[in-house]
Design an enzyme around this catalytic site. Structure first.
Site, PDB file in Angstrom:
ATOM      1  N   SER A 193       0.858  -1.190   0.000  1.00 37.87           N
ATOM      2  CA  SER A 193       0.000   0.000   0.000  1.00 37.87           C
ATOM      3  C   SER A 193       0.890   1.234   0.000  1.00 37.87           C
ATOM      4  CB  SER A 193      -0.890   0.005   1.240  1.00 37.87           C
ATOM      5  OG  SER A 193      -0.100   0.311   2.372  1.00 37.87           O
ATOM      6  N   LYS A 194       0.236   2.384   0.055  1.00 40.69           N
ATOM      7  CA  LYS A 194       0.970   3.653   0.000  1.00 40.69           C
ATOM      8  C   LYS A 194       2.068   3.742   1.053  1.00 40.69           C
ATOM      9  CE  LYS A 194      -1.689   7.082  -2.384  1.00 40.69           C
ATOM     10  NZ  LYS A 194      -3.137   6.846  -2.212  1.00 40.69           N
TER      11      LYS A 194
END
Ligand code: GLU
Length: 483
Positions: free
Chosen positions: A245-246
């Site tokens: 994810s980010k």
């Protein structure tokens, strides 16, 4: 499975609710490789039925990302929203054939049943389905209803091209909605109706969709359509073992492009997230990957995204590319950092080609090559003290050698590597000393270091004027000599 006579038709079906991320790009790539490997058709479908969350802008970003990666599609982009009437018709057909029913349960009722039902609550048909006449009456009164699929008894299984035989008990699946009360189709119905319409033979997608698959297979059967082959590719995890994810840094394809990652390198890296060609092959062109690709060699286990490896992969591809391909990327960095103007870039193409050729083998990214340009462009040189001790030990003698070099270079005809080298050799001979005795002090004077690429290249790249200036400065800093 791969040797079917029927045409292979695959699709990439992104929802334009966000950027094209690593996971989506890999799904697109696997579909593309599979289609290209088997002379099949790669269809691009934009799943934009969720009008509120989809945007035309995101669609463009996704298409740009695919173009940049070199993943061209044969059909589409087809917008799923354009097929809504067809999706509704499919739901109506299921209704007419008794394979679905009208459900009048309101969200409040559903919530209440859930609360009252406690932990093992199941949405059973006796709650959801009303007798036919009662349903007709409510419809006549204008009451809204959803269309729910009547999940048959038994089990649903398929031979997943990645996971092998996969079985779900239908008992565990509630009668699910296919058409909402505003008559918009639900993902499972829209996807199946479209896959049927597009004659998709293989559905290759992330294994986060595995739980949708039994529902979709039931819908194919209910609609009298042939069930495609499913291949669910493993999840991508960050280096810490958590879902990518980010928080793991850049994950959008556009970010990598901006960071100087080559599309060839990203495609190669993505392919190895979950697939391996065997034979320890790692660095490959897209053509090589195409000829080796098979669904059988996709791993069941999740893949780890290692940014270090991406950098390494980029370095590998960087060194294999012709310099001309890399020059624009390096030039962009030099302009962005204010090192060169656009005009200087245009005037110095040959210089840039040489810069790239000198450093592409050792660098991992274009900006690293751009940083090396400072070696030739900087106004001041800092001398490495260890190199000074070693190569400028005898200042008077060094001064004599540097003066002779300066004179030679000042009068040199063409400022070209071969000419420069020849002149330096002649100077050493004239001074009756070894070539190294001339080159080492000179390299230190011009670069401040005891090692660098070939001196002929370094001087060529530094240019006559700046080389002479640096020699002058070095000459002055030689302790105990007259500058
Ligand atoms: N729009 C879905 C997604 O982006 C596609 C799923 C599928 O490939 O069926 O996850």
């Amino acid at each position: 499975m791969t040797d079917t006579n029927e045409q292979i038709r695959v699709r990439f079906a992104p929802s334009p609710t966000g950027f094209l991320h690593v996971g989506g790009a890999r799904t697109a790539l696997f579909n593309w490789l599979y289609a290209r490997r088997h002379g099949g058709v790669f269809v691009l479908r934009i799943e934009d039925t969720d009008r509120a969350r989809s945007s035309e802008e995101m669609t463009e970003v996704i298409l740009d990302g695919m173009r940049w990666l070199g993943l061209d599609w044969d059909e589409g982009p087809v917008h799923q929203a354009d097929g809504v009437e067809r999706h509704r018709a499919a739901a109506d057909r299921l209704l007419a054939e008794g394979k679905a029913y009208r459900c009048f349960a309101t969200p409040e009722e559903l919530r209440k049943w859930r609360e009252e039902g406690g932990e093992d609550f199941r949405l059973t048909r006796d709650k959801l389905e009303l007798p036919e006449e009662e349903a007709d009456r409510r419809v006549a009164e204008g009451e809204p209803y959803t269309v729910r699929f009547r999940v048959p008894e038994g089990s649903t299984e398929w031979d997943d091209a990645v996971h092998g035989k996969t079985v779900f008990q239908n008992d565990d699946i509630d009668d699910f909605i296919v058409l909402r009360s505003d008559r918009t189709p639900v993902y499972n119905l829209a996807a199946v109706a479209d896959d049927v319409e597009m004659r998709i033979s293989h559905v290759i997608r992330g294994d986060d969709h595995i739980s949708n698959t039994p529902r979709q297979i039931m819908l194919y059967r209910a609609l009298g359509a042939e069930v495609p082959t499913f291949a669910h590719v493993p999840m991508i995890l960050g280096p810490d073992g958590r879902r990518l994810s980010k928080r793991h840094g850049a994950t959008a394809v556009g970010d990598y492009a901006a960071e100087g990652i080559l599309p060839e390198a990203l495609v190669n890296f993505l392919a190895l997230l979950g697939w391996s060609p065997g034979e320890d092959r790692e660095v490959m062109t897209i053509e090589e990957m195409t000829s080796l690709f098979s669904l059988e060699r996709i791993n069941k286990k999740s893949a780890i995204f290692d940014p270090e490896k991406l950098d390494w992969m980029n370095g590998q591809h960087l060194s294999r590319q012709p310099a001309e391909r890399i020059v624009p990327l390096v030039a962009r960095k030099l302009v962005d950092s204010g090192t060169l103007s656009e005009a200087e870039v245009a005037e110095n193409q040959e210089w840039l080609v040489t810069l790239v050729e000198m450093f592409k083998v050792r660098s991992r990214r274009a900006d690293e090559i751009a940083r090396h340009a400072q070696l030739f462009l900087a106004d001041e040189v800092a001398y490495d003290p260890i190199a000074v001790q070693k190569h400028w030990k005898d200042p008077a003698d060094v001064a004599k050698r540097l003066d002779a070099v300066s004179a030679t270079l000042r009068n040199l005809g063409a400022w070209e590597p071969a000419m420069i080298e020849q002149a330096l050799r002649a100077t050493a001979e004239r001074l009756n000393t070894g070539f190294g005795k001339v080159v080492h002090p000179l390299r230190l004077a011009v670069t401040g270091q005891s090692s660098s690429p070939g001196i002929d290249q370094v001087l060529f790249m530094t240019g006559r004027e700046r080389t002479l200036k640096r020699l002058k400065v070095a000459r002055k800093s030689l302790v105990g000599t007259k500058g």
